[in-house]
Design a protein around this motif. Structure first.
Motif, PDB file in Angstrom:
ATOM      1  N   GLU A 105       0.730  -1.249   0.004  1.00 27.86           N
ATOM      2  CA  GLU A 105       0.140   0.035   0.124  1.00 27.86           C
ATOM      3  C   GLU A 105       0.904   1.153  -0.006  1.00 27.86           C
ATOM      4  O   GLU A 105       1.751   1.576   0.904  1.00 27.86           O
ATOM      5  N   GLY A 106       0.660   2.102  -1.090  1.00 28.95           N
ATOM      6  CA  GLY A 106       1.347   3.225  -1.062  1.00 28.95           C
ATOM      7  C   GLY A 106       2.682   3.197  -1.636  1.00 28.95           C
ATOM      8  O   GLY A 106       3.234   4.018  -1.990  1.00 28.95           O
ATOM      9  N   VAL A 107       2.956   1.964  -2.287  1.00 27.31           N
ATOM     10  CA  VAL A 107       4.461   1.802  -2.928  1.00 27.31           C
ATOM     11  C   VAL A 107       4.267   2.037  -4.359  1.00 27.31           C
ATOM     12  O   VAL A 107       3.460   1.843  -5.174  1.00 27.31           O
ATOM     13  N   PRO A 108       5.349   2.757  -4.917  1.00 27.21           N
ATOM     14  CA  PRO A 108       5.488   3.325  -6.201  1.00 27.21           C
ATOM     15  C   PRO A 108       5.747   2.399  -7.359  1.00 27.21           C
ATOM     16  O   PRO A 108       6.454   1.532  -6.986  1.00 27.21           O
ATOM     17  N   PHE A 109       5.320   2.581  -8.413  1.00 28.28           N
ATOM     18  CA  PHE A 109       5.865   1.866  -9.621  1.00 28.28           C
ATOM     19  C   PHE A 109       7.270   2.986 -10.119  1.00 28.28           C
ATOM     20  O   PHE A 109       6.878   4.062 -10.647  1.00 28.28           O
ATOM     21  N   HIS A 110       8.409   2.814  -9.192  1.00 28.85           N
ATOM     22  CA  HIS A 110       9.373   3.616  -9.460  1.00 28.85           C
ATOM     23  C   HIS A 110      10.105   3.564 -10.596  1.00 28.85           C
ATOM     24  O   HIS A 110      10.739   4.604 -11.121  1.00 28.85           O
ATOM     25  N   ARG A 111       9.949   2.478 -11.467  1.00 26.22           N
ATOM     26  CA  ARG A 111      11.049   2.442 -12.581  1.00 26.22           C
ATOM     27  C   ARG A 111      10.160   2.011 -13.885  1.00 26.22           C
ATOM     28  O   ARG A 111       9.251   0.962 -13.572  1.00 26.22           O
ATOM     29  N   ILE A 113       7.115  -1.941 -16.214  1.00 26.36           N
ATOM     30  CA  ILE A 113       6.828  -1.243 -14.973  1.00 26.36           C
ATOM     31  C   ILE A 113       7.093  -1.957 -13.902  1.00 26.36           C
ATOM     32  O   ILE A 113       6.986  -3.010 -13.829  1.00 26.36           O
ATOM     33  N   GLN A 114       8.141  -1.298 -13.060  1.00 25.61           N
ATOM     34  CA  GLN A 114       8.589  -2.013 -11.782  1.00 25.61           C
ATOM     35  C   GLN A 114       8.175  -1.426 -10.472  1.00 25.61           C
ATOM     36  O   GLN A 114       8.229  -0.123 -10.582  1.00 25.61           O
ATOM     37  N   GLY A 115       7.919  -2.074  -9.501  1.00 23.53           N
ATOM     38  CA  GLY A 115       7.463  -1.597  -8.349  1.00 23.53           C
ATOM     39  C   GLY A 115       7.738  -2.577  -7.180  1.00 23.53           C
ATOM     40  O   GLY A 115       8.449  -3.749  -7.681  1.00 23.53           O
ATOM     41  N   GLY A 116       7.207  -2.297  -5.962  1.00 23.61           N
ATOM     42  CA  GLY A 116       7.307  -3.038  -5.116  1.00 23.61           C
ATOM     43  C   GLY A 116       8.390  -2.837  -3.789  1.00 23.61           C
ATOM     44  O   GLY A 116       8.569  -3.252  -2.820  1.00 23.61           O
ATOM     45  N   ASP A 117       8.889  -1.888  -4.117  1.00 22.38           N
ATOM     46  CA  ASP A 117       9.975  -1.127  -3.223  1.00 22.38           C
ATOM     47  C   ASP A 117       9.353  -0.033  -2.410  1.00 22.38           C
ATOM     48  O   ASP A 117       9.159   1.087  -3.093  1.00 22.38           O
ATOM     49  N   PRO A 118       9.148  -0.084  -1.178  1.00 24.25           N
ATOM     50  CA  PRO A 118       8.369   1.247  -0.246  1.00 24.25           C
ATOM     51  C   PRO A 118       9.111   2.325  -0.403  1.00 24.25           C
ATOM     52  O   PRO A 118       8.650   3.416  -0.210  1.00 24.25           O
ATOM     53  N   THR A 119      10.639   2.271  -0.557  1.00 25.13           N
ATOM     54  CA  THR A 119      11.415   3.409  -0.437  1.00 25.13           C
ATOM     55  C   THR A 119      11.486   4.135  -1.799  1.00 25.13           C
ATOM     56  O   THR A 119      11.762   5.275  -2.098  1.00 25.13           O
ATOM     57  N   GLY A 120      11.072   3.631  -2.983  1.00 24.76           N
ATOM     58  CA  GLY A 120      11.091   3.976  -4.360  1.00 24.76           C
ATOM     59  C   GLY A 120      12.341   4.128  -4.883  1.00 24.76           C
ATOM     60  O   GLY A 120      12.666   4.868  -5.976  1.00 24.76           O
TER      61      GLY A 120
END
Length: 273
Positions: free
Chosen positions: A148-154, A161-168
């Motif tokens: 929850e609140g985790v971004p697709f940072h890459r 599209i890559q996500g799953g890292d809370p720190t972004g």
């Protein structure tokens, strides 16, 4: 002929010769003036042409083999509708939560994952029979609210599209790692001309057996030529239009793959069967 008459004739002859010489000099001066004027006009035109020309630019001297490269920008030129910028009511990722160990690999069969984002809904089918540890970990983190609140940072058009890292940042995770489960990846690559097909859901890693919480969805069509080194654990069954919109968003960074205004995951729901 008298001497006086002879002197008069000589005077008349000198006068005629002097008149002829003056006529020649006048004609020469006239011709010279014309020629000089022509030369002067030519000089003026030449100087004007040289001074008036615009100096060549880098674009002007570029060739087809070395075209001038367009500078990357932070704005999208995609035909896809851009995702909305997450508002103040969007959830905030908990960057402090960590787990001591991965969950048991107790999931079996097919699971459905409904990934709600600030851009729309993505639905994926997870295969726990071929990747039981990976699916069990993903389902556990989803049920714990980790995403929850985790971004697709890459992101990247014609990429993933890559996500799953809370720190972004691309370096965060759940506090544990799990081993690769590559049977399905090897099968998929063998059947699809050495590519992960569009819509493939797989784990991101930093080397062999370093899987954590980060995952990616292949957006490229018909796929992307990855080596079978990333655990494939599912396939998107609905919402690829949302994946397209996320992938084509504005980017920045040294590799031009960092989302400017990352789409956030708001929740992940897991359903059996």
């Amino acid at each position: 002929m008298s001497k006086k008459h002879q002197q008069k004739q000589q005077a008349r002859s000198r006068a005629k010769r002097d008149a002829a010489r003056r006529q020649v000099r006048t004609r020469n001066r006239f011709v010279g003036a014309i020629v000089g004027g022509i030369v002067l006009v030519a000089l003026i035109v030449g100087v004007w042409w040289l001074v008036g020309r615009e100096a060549p630019t880098e674009d002007a001297v570029a060739t087809e083999s070395t075209p001038a490269a367009a500078a990357p920008t932070e704005t999208s030129t995609s035909a896809f509708e851009p995702c909305p910028v997450p508002g103040d009511d969007a959830p905030t990722a908990d960057t402090e939560v960590q787990f001591d160990a991965p969950p048991s690999a107790d999931r079996t069969g097919t699971l459905a994952a409904t990934i709600e984002t600030t851009c729309g809904t993505i639905v994926a089918e997870l295969d726990a029979d071929v990747a039981p540890q990976t699916v069990s970990s993903f389902a556990f983190l989803a049920e714990e609210g980790f995403y929850e609140g985790v971004p697709f940072h890459r992101i990247g058009a014609d990429f993933v599209i890559q996500g799953g890292d809370p720190t972004g940042t691309g370096s965060g995770g759940p506090g544990y790692s799990i081993d690769d489960e590559l049977d399905l990846a090897e099968q998929v690559v063998a059947e699809n001309n050495d590519t992960y097909p569009r819509g493939t859901l797989a784990m991101a890693n930093s080397g062999a057996n370093t899987n954590g919480s980060q995952f990616f969805v292949v957006q490229a069509d018909p796929g992307y030529p990855f080596d079978p080194a990333y655990t494939v654990f599912g396939m998107v069954t609905d919402g690829m239009d949302i994946v397209d919109r996320i992938a084509n968003g504005p980017v920045t960074g040294a590799r031009n793959d960092e989302a400017v205004d990352p789409t956030l995951i708001t929740s992940v729901a897991i359903a059996e069967g």
